[in-house]
Design a protein around this motif. Structure first.
Motif, PDB file in Angstrom:
ATOM      1  N   GLU A  44       0.826  -1.203   0.000  1.00 40.83           N
ATOM      2  CA  GLU A  44       0.000   0.000   0.000  1.00 40.83           C
ATOM      3  C   GLU A  44       0.866   1.261   0.000  1.00 40.83           C
ATOM      4  OE1 GLU A  44       1.696  -0.557   3.711  1.00 40.83           O
ATOM      5  OE2 GLU A  44       0.482  -2.038   2.611  1.00 40.83           O
ATOM      6  N   ILE A  45       2.181   1.119   0.207  1.00 44.05           N
ATOM      7  CA  ILE A  45       3.099   2.258   0.177  1.00 44.05           C
ATOM      8  C   ILE A  45       3.184   2.796  -1.254  1.00 44.05           C
ATOM      9  CG2 ILE A  45       5.482   2.995   0.561  1.00 44.05           C
ATOM     10  CD1 ILE A  45       5.709   0.788   2.685  1.00 44.05           C
ATOM     11  N   LYS A  46       3.173   4.108  -1.385  1.00 45.87           N
ATOM     12  CA  LYS A  46       3.171   4.734  -2.700  1.00 45.87           C
ATOM     13  C   LYS A  46       4.594   4.769  -3.274  1.00 45.87           C
ATOM     14  CE  LYS A  46      -1.201   5.544  -2.275  1.00 45.87           C
ATOM     15  NZ  LYS A  46      -2.151   4.644  -2.979  1.00 45.87           N
ATOM     16  N   THR A  47       4.784   4.024  -4.357  1.00 50.76           N
ATOM     17  CA  THR A  47       6.074   3.998  -5.055  1.00 50.76           C
ATOM     18  C   THR A  47       5.837   4.113  -6.560  1.00 50.76           C
ATOM     19  OG1 THR A  47       6.015   1.567  -5.013  1.00 50.76           O
ATOM     20  CG2 THR A  47       7.268   2.656  -3.262  1.00 50.76           C
ATOM     21  N   PRO A  48       5.293   5.224  -7.026  1.00 48.98           N
ATOM     22  CA  PRO A  48       4.913   5.322  -8.444  1.00 48.98           C
ATOM     23  C   PRO A  48       6.079   5.209  -9.411  1.00 48.98           C
ATOM     24  CG  PRO A  48       4.757   7.468  -7.349  1.00 48.98           C
ATOM     25  CD  PRO A  48       4.942   6.442  -6.268  1.00 48.98           C
ATOM     26  N   ASN A  49       7.256   5.650  -9.020  1.00 48.70           N
ATOM     27  CA  ASN A  49       8.392   5.612  -9.945  1.00 48.70           C
ATOM     28  C   ASN A  49       8.933   4.197 -10.118  1.00 48.70           C
ATOM     29  OD1 ASN A  49       8.759   8.571 -10.546  1.00 48.70           O
ATOM     30  ND2 ASN A  49       8.843   8.605  -8.310  1.00 48.70           N
ATOM     31  N   GLU A 223       6.151  16.220   6.070  1.00 50.27           N
ATOM     32  CA  GLU A 223       5.202  16.261   4.959  1.00 50.27           C
ATOM     33  C   GLU A 223       5.079  14.912   4.261  1.00 50.27           C
ATOM     34  OE1 GLU A 223       9.141  17.709   3.068  1.00 50.27           O
ATOM     35  OE2 GLU A 223       8.100  17.865   5.007  1.00 50.27           O
ATOM     36  N   GLU A 224       6.090  14.062   4.441  1.00 45.52           N
ATOM     37  CA  GLU A 224       6.027  12.723   3.841  1.00 45.52           C
ATOM     38  C   GLU A 224       5.269  11.757   4.746  1.00 45.52           C
ATOM     39  OE1 GLU A 224       6.423  12.000   0.470  1.00 45.52           O
ATOM     40  OE2 GLU A 224       8.473  12.768   0.664  1.00 45.52           O
ATOM     41  N   ILE A 225       5.365  11.980   6.061  1.00 48.43           N
ATOM     42  CA  ILE A 225       4.682  11.101   7.020  1.00 48.43           C
ATOM     43  C   ILE A 225       3.184  11.370   7.044  1.00 48.43           C
ATOM     44  CG2 ILE A 225       4.482  10.470   9.465  1.00 48.43           C
ATOM     45  CD1 ILE A 225       7.444  11.166   9.790  1.00 48.43           C
ATOM     46  N   ALA A 226       2.801  12.641   6.940  1.00 54.68           N
ATOM     47  CA  ALA A 226       1.406  13.042   7.160  1.00 54.68           C
ATOM     48  C   ALA A 226       0.384  12.243   6.354  1.00 54.68           C
ATOM     49  CB  ALA A 226       1.256  14.537   6.880  1.00 54.68           C
ATOM     50  N   PRO A 227       0.593  11.972   5.050  1.00 53.68           N
ATOM     51  CA  PRO A 227      -0.428  11.235   4.294  1.00 53.68           C
ATOM     52  C   PRO A 227      -0.642   9.797   4.764  1.00 53.68           C
ATOM     53  CG  PRO A 227       1.081  12.389   2.807  1.00 53.68           C
ATOM     54  CD  PRO A 227       1.678  12.455   4.170  1.00 53.68           C
ATOM     55  N   TYR A 228       0.323   9.259   5.496  1.00 52.66           N
ATOM     56  CA  TYR A 228       0.211   7.868   5.959  1.00 52.66           C
ATOM     57  C   TYR A 228      -0.373   7.747   7.364  1.00 52.66           C
ATOM     58  CZ  TYR A 228       2.992   6.350   1.949  1.00 52.66           C
ATOM     59  OH  TYR A 228       3.435   6.084   0.668  1.00 52.66           O
ATOM     60  N   LYS A 229      -0.430   8.856   8.079  1.00 55.26           N
ATOM     61  CA  LYS A 229      -0.931   8.804   9.464  1.00 55.26           C
ATOM     62  C   LYS A 229      -2.361   8.261   9.503  1.00 55.26           C
ATOM     63  CE  LYS A 229       0.067  10.574  12.990  1.00 55.26           C
ATOM     64  NZ  LYS A 229       0.344   9.888  14.264  1.00 55.26           N
ATOM     65  N   GLY A 230      -2.586   7.271  10.340  1.00 55.19           N
ATOM     66  CA  GLY A 230      -3.903   6.665  10.494  1.00 55.19           C
ATOM     67  C   GLY A 230      -4.150   5.484   9.570  1.00 55.19           C
ATOM     68  N   LYS A 231      -3.389   5.383   8.476  1.00 62.90           N
ATOM     69  CA  LYS A 231      -3.610   4.292   7.520  1.00 62.90           C
ATOM     70  C   LYS A 231      -3.220   2.939   8.088  1.00 62.90           C
ATOM     71  CE  LYS A 231      -3.231   7.055   3.288  1.00 62.90           C
ATOM     72  NZ  LYS A 231      -4.652   6.897   2.934  1.00 62.90           N
ATOM     73  N   TYR A 285       8.009   4.721   8.413  1.00 63.56           N
ATOM     74  CA  TYR A 285       8.694   3.773   7.523  1.00 63.56           C
ATOM     75  C   TYR A 285       8.198   3.939   6.083  1.00 63.56           C
ATOM     76  CZ  TYR A 285      10.258  -0.686   5.552  1.00 63.56           C
ATOM     77  OH  TYR A 285      10.833  -1.651   4.752  1.00 63.56           O
ATOM     78  N   ALA A 286       6.883   3.983   5.919  1.00 65.90           N
ATOM     79  CA  ALA A 286       6.305   4.144   4.581  1.00 65.90           C
ATOM     80  C   ALA A 286       6.780   5.447   3.945  1.00 65.90           C
ATOM     81  CB  ALA A 286       4.781   4.117   4.664  1.00 65.90           C
ATOM     82  N   ALA A 287       6.877   6.502   4.739  1.00 68.65           N
ATOM     83  CA  ALA A 287       7.345   7.791   4.233  1.00 68.65           C
ATOM     84  C   ALA A 287       8.779   7.699   3.732  1.00 68.65           C
ATOM     85  CB  ALA A 287       7.233   8.844   5.334  1.00 68.65           C
ATOM     86  N   MET A 288       9.611   6.930   4.418  1.00 66.51           N
ATOM     87  CA  MET A 288      10.999   6.756   3.991  1.00 66.51           C
ATOM     88  C   MET A 288      11.069   6.078   2.626  1.00 66.51           C
ATOM     89  SD  MET A 288      12.512   5.534   7.666  1.00 66.51           S
ATOM     90  CE  MET A 288      14.250   5.418   7.243  1.00 66.51           C
ATOM     91  N   VAL A 289      10.219   5.080   2.421  1.00 61.66           N
ATOM     92  CA  VAL A 289      10.200   4.371   1.146  1.00 61.66           C
ATOM     93  C   VAL A 289       9.719   5.298   0.031  1.00 61.66           C
ATOM     94  CG1 VAL A 289       9.209   2.427  -0.126  1.00 61.66           C
ATOM     95  CG2 VAL A 289       9.873   2.136   2.276  1.00 61.66           C
ATOM     96  N   THR A 346      10.471  11.758  21.598  1.00 59.96           N
ATOM     97  CA  THR A 346      10.251  12.279  20.251  1.00 59.96           C
ATOM     98  C   THR A 346       9.480  11.272  19.407  1.00 59.96           C
ATOM     99  OG1 THR A 346      12.378  13.422  20.436  1.00 59.96           O
ATOM    100  CG2 THR A 346      11.407  13.271  18.247  1.00 59.96           C
ATOM    101  N   PRO A 347       8.439  11.695  18.693  1.00 61.66           N
ATOM    102  CA  PRO A 347       7.666  10.748  17.867  1.00 61.66           C
ATOM    103  C   PRO A 347       8.531  10.075  16.808  1.00 61.66           C
ATOM    104  CG  PRO A 347       6.525  12.850  18.058  1.00 61.66           C
ATOM    105  CD  PRO A 347       7.892  13.057  18.635  1.00 61.66           C
ATOM    106  N   SER A 348       8.264   8.822  16.527  1.00 56.94           N
ATOM    107  CA  SER A 348       8.996   8.093  15.495  1.00 56.94           C
ATOM    108  C   SER A 348       8.963   8.866  14.190  1.00 56.94           C
ATOM    109  CB  SER A 348       8.376   6.719  15.285  1.00 56.94           C
ATOM    110  OG  SER A 348       8.494   5.926  16.440  1.00 56.94           O
ATOM    111  N   GLY A 349      10.105   8.946  13.542  1.00 60.60           N
ATOM    112  CA  GLY A 349      10.209   9.635  12.269  1.00 60.60           C
ATOM    113  C   GLY A 349      10.724  11.046  12.372  1.00 60.60           C
ATOM    114  N   ALA A 350      10.508  11.702  13.529  1.00 59.17           N
ATOM    115  CA  ALA A 350      10.903  13.093  13.678  1.00 59.17           C
ATOM    116  C   ALA A 350      12.399  13.208  13.975  1.00 59.17           C
ATOM    117  CB  ALA A 350      10.104  13.745  14.804  1.00 59.17           C
ATOM    118  N   LYS A 351      12.975  14.360  13.648  1.00 60.12           N
ATOM    119  CA  LYS A 351      14.369  14.618  13.976  1.00 60.12           C
ATOM    120  C   LYS A 351      14.547  14.530  15.486  1.00 60.12           C
ATOM    121  CE  LYS A 351      16.303  17.899  11.616  1.00 60.12           C
ATOM    122  NZ  LYS A 351      16.798  19.216  11.124  1.00 60.12           N
TER     123      LYS A 351
END
Length: 520
Positions: A44-49, A223-231, A285-289, A346-351
């Motif tokens: 379900e992770i977005k990898t269009p390229n 901005e990369e994490i936000a679309p995946y939050k809750g999914k 994790y999904a945002a990193m991919v 610190t929340p996972s993913g954040a600096k």
């Protein structure tokens, strides 16, 4: 100008034209990416390229790595098994006192091997690398000492995506690299790869792009994490089923294939505490991919802009299966106080965070298989492999022919018209073990390896045809599977096929003796 001079100039001109027409080669490696973690393998992770490369290329369903980062990278670069390349275990970070006493587990690339870059450089190629090296910490073992003209990236293993941690080394060419403000590792690796493409105009090039993503720590832009939050509040049980169903629709697996059971040490999602924290981890994790995929898109866009895409072979794969490692003690050691205390809040993913997503989500990443990174069950050694080469692949297809990461070296050399040497720098070179993938990429049938085998910290396996014998360092016994019917390794046949166990265990023993599994 006399006739002889004219003829010489004409011949030189022809050779330059021939050289310019040689194919470019880009090998892209993800770090700790599971078999099902990109869209075209069921995610379900977005990898269009990456999905676009697969839609117009070749998608391998049965391709193998060497179970972990260092062994896989060594095997990819050299075309031999990890132990033959000196990397049966892990890289050595301490100073090396005796370079002449080479062993299968020495922790740096053997001098009796050659890298793809070393061979292609002699064949007239420009050679570039951007990303994680992790096959030699000392200067004699760095990328530019092993055939690369230009290098940018992390010599060491895992690191923060935002800053350089203690005891880690980043270089630009052979000089230490100072991390600037607003640095993000994945973006930096992508940007440097794109920059190299602008340099590679007149000669064919080989470029190795080795992302650190999505290896822990979980770090991604907000901005990369936000679309995946809750999914990911659906939970791992539901998502494992979803990915498996997508894989079946894609024909990645035989219709008779079953999804492996949830790891017995993982609770059902409905019983899991802290569900929002688990959602945050997987969203990061999904945002990193996805961010890595965007970088790959930038590389492809630059190839198009330069008119190079048609004549460029691109291969994408992962160095091992999804990672089940925890960072409870590792984080404190890597960060030190007070940074460790900050990371806990610190929340996972954040600096400032320093987190992994655990076996709970790794069990999702490896759908439909069992086990994880560093194991030799299918979940540890199976990787996506996408091959995109418009000049050769006119119609996309999927293949279930079996390949191994050591096949990449001979594939690159055959495509480039380069010869694997018997000697290099006055040293005898170990014979290549891999077999070119070009017959498969051309759409024909390749003669299989007689067998392929693995060993890493006493996880062992050997595959011959559809039969696989595998030994877990946890269970310490041989298990036998018919991968044609049961690639998820659910039904152990060792008690009913004792003859096959004997045959394969002998093959494994002969192989382990030959490559030096038990060497120091």
């Amino acid at each position: 100008m006399n006739i002889r001079a004219l003829i010489t100039c004409f011949i030189l001109g022809l050779s330059q034209v021939a050289l310019a027409q040689k194919p470019n080669i880009i090998v892209i490696m993800a770090d700790d990416l599971g078999y099902s973690d990109i869209g075209c393998y069921g995610s379900e992770i977005k990898t269009p390229n990456l999905d676009a490369l697969a839609r117009n290329g070749v998608k391998f369903t049965q391709f193998y790595n060497a179970a972990r980062c260092c062994p896989s990278r060594a095997s990819l670069l050299t075309g031999v098994y990890p132990h033959q390349a000196g990397m049966g275990k892990m890289v050595v970070t301490s100073d090396i006192t005796n370079r002449d006493a080479e062993t299968p587990n020495q922790g740096w690339l053997s001098r009796n091997t050659v890298t793809i870059a070393e061979v292609l450089k002699q064949a007239g190629y420009q050679t570039y690398m951007s990303g994680k090296w992790h096959v030699g910490e000392q200067r004699p073992d760095w990328p530019m000492q092993r055939g690369f003209d230009k290098y940018f990236g992390l010599i060491s293993g895992a690191n923060s995506y935002y800053r350089l941690l203690p005891r880690r080394l980043m270089l630009e060419d052979n000089q230490p690299y100072t991390i600037p403000d607003n640095f993000y590792m994945t973006d930096a690796i992508s940007a440097k790869a794109v920059e190299y493409l602008d340099e590679a105009r007149n000669n064919p090039f080989f470029m190795y792009v080795a992302y650190t993503a999505p290896h822990w720590p979980l770090h991604a832009p907000d901005e990369e994490i936000a679309p995946y939050k809750g999914k990911y509040m659906k939970g791992w049980d539901h998502l494992r089923q979803e990915r498996f169903q997508k894989q079946q629709k894609m024909g990645l697996l035989p219709v008779t294939q079953k999804l492996s059971d949830r790891d017995a040490t993982i609770s059902a999602w409905e019983n899991a505490p802290d569900k929002e924290d688990w959602d945050q981890k997987m969203a990061a994790y999904a945002a990193m991919v996805t961010r890595m995929d965007k970088g790959i898109g930038q590389i492809v866009a630059k190839l198009k802009a330069n008119g190079q895409l048609e004549n460029t072979l691109i291969m994408f794969l992962s160095d091992n299966g999804a990672c089940s490692e925890e960072l409870v003690n590792r984080a404190q050691r890597d960060l030190g106080d007070p940074a460790y205390e900050i990371s806990l809040k610190t929340p996972s993913g954040a600096k400032g965070s320093y987190d992994a997503y655990g076996k709970e989500w790794a069990n999702l990443g490896n759908v439909p298989f069992r086990q994880y990174k560093s194991f030799t069950h299918e979940g540890g050694i199976s990787t996506p492999l996408i091959v995109h080469y418009p000049k050769m692949v006119k119609k996309a297809f999927q293949t279930d022919q079996v390949g191994h990461i050591m096949d990449i070296m001979p594939t690159c050399l055959e495509l480039a018209g380069a010869t694997y040497p018997k000697e290099y720098n006055d040293r005898s070179i170990k014979p290549v073990e891999g077999k070119s993938l070009l017959p498969i990429i051309r759409g024909t049938t390749r003669k299989n390896h007689d067998y392929i085998a693995w060993e890493h910290f006493d996880s062992r396996a050997v595959r011959k045809d559809q039969w696989k014998l595998v030994w877990s360092r946890e269970n310490k016994k041989w298990e036998l599977y018919d991968l044609l019917k049961d690639r998820s390794e659910m039904k152990d046949l060792s008690s009913t096929h004792t003859g096959k166990v004997k045959e394969l265990s002998q093959i494994y023993q002969n192989w382990s003796d030959r490559v030096g599994v038990n060497g120091n």
